[in-house]
Design a protein around this motif. Structure first.
Motif: not given
Length: 182
Positions: A109-111, A137-148, A153-154, A171-182
């Motif tokens: 819903s947020a996206v 990062r979301f585009s790489l999610s195991a969740s097809r809905r979220l990745s699509n 969006f991109l 590539k140069h920073t630590a990942v900030g926002i975690p992926l939602p749990k599948d």
């Protein structure tokens, strides 16, 4: 009938405000979010300050309240008046914060809400670098809905330059926002 609709919505808002039961609050917020689907209710929901109620609930600790609030905003923001209101009420930041939720429905819903809120005036906020990085990062999610959804969006809301900049940053920073749990 129309007067009945306003009175019913008013009763829901009042119940939400007076109840101490978190279960009752969740139920009422779910009902208000469902009423936000129907454009016939927009004027009443604005009159009853339900947009403010939804925006306020985005910062709650109760994940269910957050889910229903962002769902309600998502339903309302296709309307230009509601969209303008949310943008003027500084609603983008709390919506972006919902991207870090562990609840996939909240994230979806947020996206979607960010997509609906994107205008030439608001795109600096809705497609800010941390948001684009998050969508990568979301585009790489195991969740097809979220990745699509993140891919759309991109592709549809971000410039190739923004995407490239976010890829380089990742590539140069630590990942900030975690992926939602599948």
């Amino acid at each position: 009938m129309e007067l009945g609709r306003l009175e019913y919505l008013q009763a829901l808002v009042t119940e939400f405000q007076v109840t101490d039961s978190s279960e009752a609050k969740e139920q009422v917020l779910a009902n208000l979010a469902n009423f936000a689907y129907d454009p016939k209710n927009y004027e009443y929901l604005r009159q009853l300050q339900v947009l403010d109620l939804f925006l306020d609930m985005l910062t709650e600790d109760n994940e269910t309240l957050v889910e229903f609030a962002i769902g309600g905003l998502c339903n309302l923001c296709l309307d230009k008046t509601n969209k303008d209101y949310i943008l003027e009420a500084n609603g983008v930041e709390p919506i972006i914060n919902c991207l870090s939720s562990s609840n996939e429905e909240t994230v979806m819903s947020a996206v979607t809400t960010l997509m609906y809120l994107t205008t030439p005036q608001s795109c600096q906020q809705t497609t800010a670098l941390p948001v684009v990085e998050c969508m990568l990062r979301f585009s790489l999610s195991a969740s097809r809905r979220l990745s699509n959804l993140a891919t759309v969006f991109l592709e549809d809301y971000c410039t190739p330059l923004q995407v490239e900049e976010a890829q380089n940053l990742s590539k140069h920073t630590a990942v900030g926002i975690p992926l939602p749990k599948d």
